[in-house]
Design an enzyme around this catalytic site. Sequence first.
Site, PDB file in Angstrom:
ATOM      1  N   ASP A  92       0.490   2.193  -1.834  1.00  0.00           N
ATOM      2  CA  ASP A  92      -0.394   2.593  -2.930  1.00  0.00           C
ATOM      3  C   ASP A  92      -0.285   4.071  -3.293  1.00  0.00           C
ATOM      4  O   ASP A  92      -1.021   4.553  -4.159  1.00  0.00           O
ATOM      5  CB  ASP A  92      -1.834   2.199  -2.612  1.00  0.00           C
ATOM      6  CG  ASP A  92      -2.013   0.692  -2.689  1.00  0.00           C
ATOM      7  OD1 ASP A  92      -1.394   0.064  -3.568  1.00  0.00           O
ATOM      8  OD2 ASP A  92      -2.765   0.135  -1.866  1.00  0.00           O
ATOM      9  N   ASP A 153       0.975  -6.528  -5.804  1.00  0.00           N
ATOM     10  CA  ASP A 153       0.352  -5.328  -6.372  1.00  0.00           C
ATOM     11  C   ASP A 153       1.339  -4.161  -6.450  1.00  0.00           C
ATOM     12  O   ASP A 153       1.215  -3.264  -7.271  1.00  0.00           O
ATOM     13  CB  ASP A 153      -0.844  -4.853  -5.522  1.00  0.00           C
ATOM     14  CG  ASP A 153      -1.679  -5.966  -4.932  1.00  0.00           C
ATOM     15  OD1 ASP A 153      -1.149  -7.068  -4.726  1.00  0.00           O
ATOM     16  OD2 ASP A 153      -2.865  -5.730  -4.644  1.00  0.00           O
TER      17      ASP A 153
HETATM   18  N1  GLY Z   1      -4.326  -3.578  -4.656  1.00  0.00           N
HETATM   19  C1  GLY Z   1      -5.432  -4.195  -4.037  1.00  0.00           C
HETATM   20  C2  GLY Z   1      -6.281  -4.965  -4.967  1.00  0.00           C
HETATM   21  O1  GLY Z   1      -5.921  -5.210  -6.103  1.00  0.00           O
HETATM   22  O2  GLY Z   1      -7.354  -5.328  -4.553  1.00  0.00           O
END
Ligand code: GLY
Length: 374
Positions: A92, A153
Amino acid sequence: MPSSSVIPIQSALEIALQRIKANYQTYDLDFPTRGYPAYETAPNDHWVAGFWPGLLWLSYHATQDTALRTQAEALLPSFAERLEKQIDLSHDLGFLYTLSARAAWMLTGDQTARDLGIRAAQALSKRYNPRGNFIQAWGEIGTGPDAGRVIVDCMMNLPLLYWAAEEASERRYYDLARQHAATTLQYLVRADGSTYHTYRFDPHTGQPLAGETRQGFADESLWTRGQAWAIYGFALTAQWTGEAEFLDAARDVAACFLRESPVDKAPLWDLRLPEGAPQYLDSSAGAIAACGLLRLAHLTGEAAYHAQAEILVTTLIAGCMEKNDDRTGLLKYGAQHVTEGLADDYLIYGDYYFLEALLTLTGHAPDFWGSSYE
Ligand code: GLY
């Protein structure tokens, strides 16, 4: 249940900007994360910390109110410190540093912010596993139960690498981001255009093992926010690489989303729920999907994608937007992690993508993710 009232997109944008201006000082140097009826806050130590400066930068761009810029700039040192001290750094890094460092550099020309974004991309590149050709999502690099884990993600974390490849002339960042996208397409996108939330590989041999969920209802169900990340993420990789294969992927995952979640209803948190499963909405998935559809409209020139995004945003305004001006959030009914009891909240990323969608629909969004600056 969501209440319904008709507010035009331009008015919703004005309300949203007004609410951010009215409340931004209450957080000082902390970060709103999730909560209802008010946001909880935290220091810069979690995956969502970039969305708050992202909201401030969007709002500054829209209003040219320098107080918002000053506030966003005041948050930057915590991102430098976080990278230096390696506080909870995962894949992230892309979300975190695109909306803090790259956004700051884009809107102000701040070279320190640019350099910070490039250092973050370098840290992200270290998570690449060349045996499986993927970026490891969570956990310490190369070790522990998540050493072989890819999550859908991550498609939204790739733009930081594409940008840094160009900005710092580091072709390797481009190559590994593109390769990760190809791996995601091969293993996380199913034949019908739906997606697995995560996929596990053997981290030592790169051998593909199995699709698994973490935040969806079941391994073979369809976690809605993951599908939304896939729409936007594949569209962005298509934009950065110019490759038709990724544009087709974005079209396929968008078609699956639109089939299973008609845009005149706010999406449920999982699109393949069995009878009796909890029926929470996830407004954040709707906002992310709308931004993805708008990117597809931009890339393909097809008005249908724009129209679907507009209906979806209008649906979110009517059914999910917070109408009480005494409250701090923009979108109600976000589902962070239903199986852990986290639903019916404001989510800072739901608010971020909602504002990005409103600005894109009204022609005023800066492009923090893509390759074409405004
Ligand atoms: N990237 C984690 C979520 O979308 O909750």
